[in-house]
Design an enzyme around this catalytic site. Sequence first.
Site, mmCIF file in Angstrom:
data_model
loop_
_atom_site.group_PDB
_atom_site.id
_atom_site.type_symbol
_atom_site.label_atom_id
_atom_site.label_comp_id
_atom_site.label_asym_id
_atom_site.label_seq_id
_atom_site.Cartn_x
_atom_site.Cartn_y
_atom_site.Cartn_z
ATOM 1 N N ASN A 25 1.180 -1.171 0.211
ATOM 2 C CA ASN A 25 0.051 0.525 -0.073
ATOM 3 C C ASN A 25 1.325 1.042 0.105
ATOM 4 O OD1 ASN A 25 0.470 1.231 2.742
ATOM 5 N ND2 ASN A 25 -0.727 -0.815 3.443
ATOM 6 N N ASN A 75 -7.650 -7.920 9.518
ATOM 7 C CA ASN A 75 -8.022 -8.555 7.950
ATOM 8 C C ASN A 75 -7.319 -10.105 8.113
ATOM 9 O OD1 ASN A 75 -5.486 -6.227 7.251
ATOM 10 N ND2 ASN A 75 -7.883 -6.307 6.728
ATOM 11 N N ARG A 94 0.744 -11.728 2.330
ATOM 12 C CA ARG A 94 -0.349 -11.408 3.727
ATOM 13 C C ARG A 94 -0.900 -13.258 3.647
ATOM 14 N NH1 ARG A 94 -2.896 -6.765 6.153
ATOM 15 N NH2 ARG A 94 -2.419 -8.313 8.407
ATOM 16 N N ARG A 141 -9.132 -4.058 -2.052
ATOM 17 C CA ARG A 141 -8.165 -6.021 -1.229
ATOM 18 C C ARG A 141 -9.226 -6.455 -1.412
ATOM 19 N NH1 ARG A 141 -4.196 -5.156 2.090
ATOM 20 N NH2 ARG A 141 -2.856 -3.440 1.776
ATOM 21 N N HIS A 170 -8.329 0.054 2.550
ATOM 22 C CA HIS A 170 -9.422 -0.918 2.958
ATOM 23 C C HIS A 170 -10.676 -0.041 4.087
ATOM 24 C CE1 HIS A 170 -6.157 -4.379 4.471
ATOM 25 N NE2 HIS A 170 -7.629 -4.674 3.648
ATOM 26 N N ASP A 172 -11.663 0.611 7.049
ATOM 27 C CA ASP A 172 -11.441 0.815 8.586
ATOM 28 C C ASP A 172 -10.701 1.944 7.731
ATOM 29 O OD1 ASP A 172 -9.285 -0.883 8.238
ATOM 30 O OD2 ASP A 172 -9.534 -1.724 9.281
ATOM 31 N N CYS A 276 -6.907 -1.334 12.963
ATOM 32 C CA CYS A 276 -6.815 -2.201 12.519
ATOM 33 C C CYS A 276 -5.778 -3.398 13.296
ATOM 34 C CB CYS A 276 -5.257 -1.652 11.358
ATOM 35 S SG CYS A 276 -5.673 -0.563 10.358
HETATM 36 N N1 ARG Z 1 0.514 -3.087 5.450
HETATM 37 C C1 ARG Z 1 -0.369 -3.585 6.024
HETATM 38 C C2 ARG Z 1 -1.793 -4.164 4.500
HETATM 39 O O1 ARG Z 1 -1.061 -3.523 3.826
HETATM 40 C C3 ARG Z 1 -1.980 -2.980 6.465
HETATM 41 C C4 ARG Z 1 -3.290 -3.483 6.489
HETATM 42 C C5 ARG Z 1 -3.990 -2.837 8.225
HETATM 43 N N2 ARG Z 1 -5.175 -3.925 8.588
HETATM 44 C C6 ARG Z 1 -6.594 -2.801 7.608
HETATM 45 N N3 ARG Z 1 -7.128 -3.227 8.371
HETATM 46 N N4 ARG Z 1 -6.100 -1.338 7.568
HETATM 47 O O2 ARG Z 1 -2.406 -5.209 4.654
#
Ligand code: ARG
Length: 283
Positions: A25, A75, A94, A141, A170, A172, A276
């Site tokens: 991201n 997540n 991930r 995503r 995301h 959130d 998060c």
């Molecule tokens: N580095 C993680 C990603 O890009 C951060 C996730 C943050 N989580 C969230 N629920 N916004 O996946």
Amino acid sequence: MRAANTYMSFLLCPPNYYNIEYEINPWMDKSRGAIASLARQQWDALYRLLTQTLGITVHLLDPIAGQPDLVFTANAGLVFQNQFFMSRFRHAVRQGETVYYEKWFREHHFQIVFPPDAFYFEGEGDALWVGNNLFLGCGIRTDHKAAVWLEEALHHPVYPLELVDPHFYHLDTCFCSLDSERVLYYPNAFSAASQRTIQTLIPHAIAIEEADALQFGANAIVIGNQIVMNTDGTSTAGETSAARCVSLTKTLNQEGFVVHSLDFSEFIKSGGSAKCLILKIEG
Ligand code: ARG
């Protein structure tokens, strides 16, 4: 509105192996790694606030070497009663987290529901309840198709919202449910049609300013009328910086909320803040 002392439990994962090891991201920059001791301090402060001040039961997932983003338990998936709707991560880096989440939920006697192969779904990071309606962040995503799958499984209306700015990848990061009638949202993170959906379906949708959105003001944890947010700028990389989300804090105070001020600078380097770092298990 939910009372602050209603029983609630969250899943968190300590940041033992947290760092910026890849870039998926726009916030992530491998050359700007997280300061491990500061990340630990910030995570510990969140843990203490949740358990000691706000009365939350916190379950802990064991940290795993080589899974730096496992700290972002939002997540993992979406919990609904005794069902755990697993995520399917878009990015390969991930996808290795999934087996650890699955193991934890199996051991805690949840019924595991896997998403069909055809699409990606990134859990509570993209799926937020406002009353009995679920809003689903789509397009960056999570895929739109996940909305149909969730609506059939949950027997509640699911409204896809189109995310259009990669900084707010995301739901959130740009949308926060305050109670069954009120949300915070950052309009520019959504397509024009989705902005209208929010304004039409939610009686009191409070637009937040860009400066507060960029400080992850919408990535807040709401516990009754208590809110945990990235508002304390005192310990950023050991330097003092200005308090953050000042205008948003004022708005929330006027709406009757108490804002708990913490610093999440090290997690923002990965594109995440307060919300998060938690997954709702109960409450
Ligand atoms: N580095 C993680 C990603 O890009 C951060 C996730 C943050 N989580 C969230 N629920 N916004 O996946």
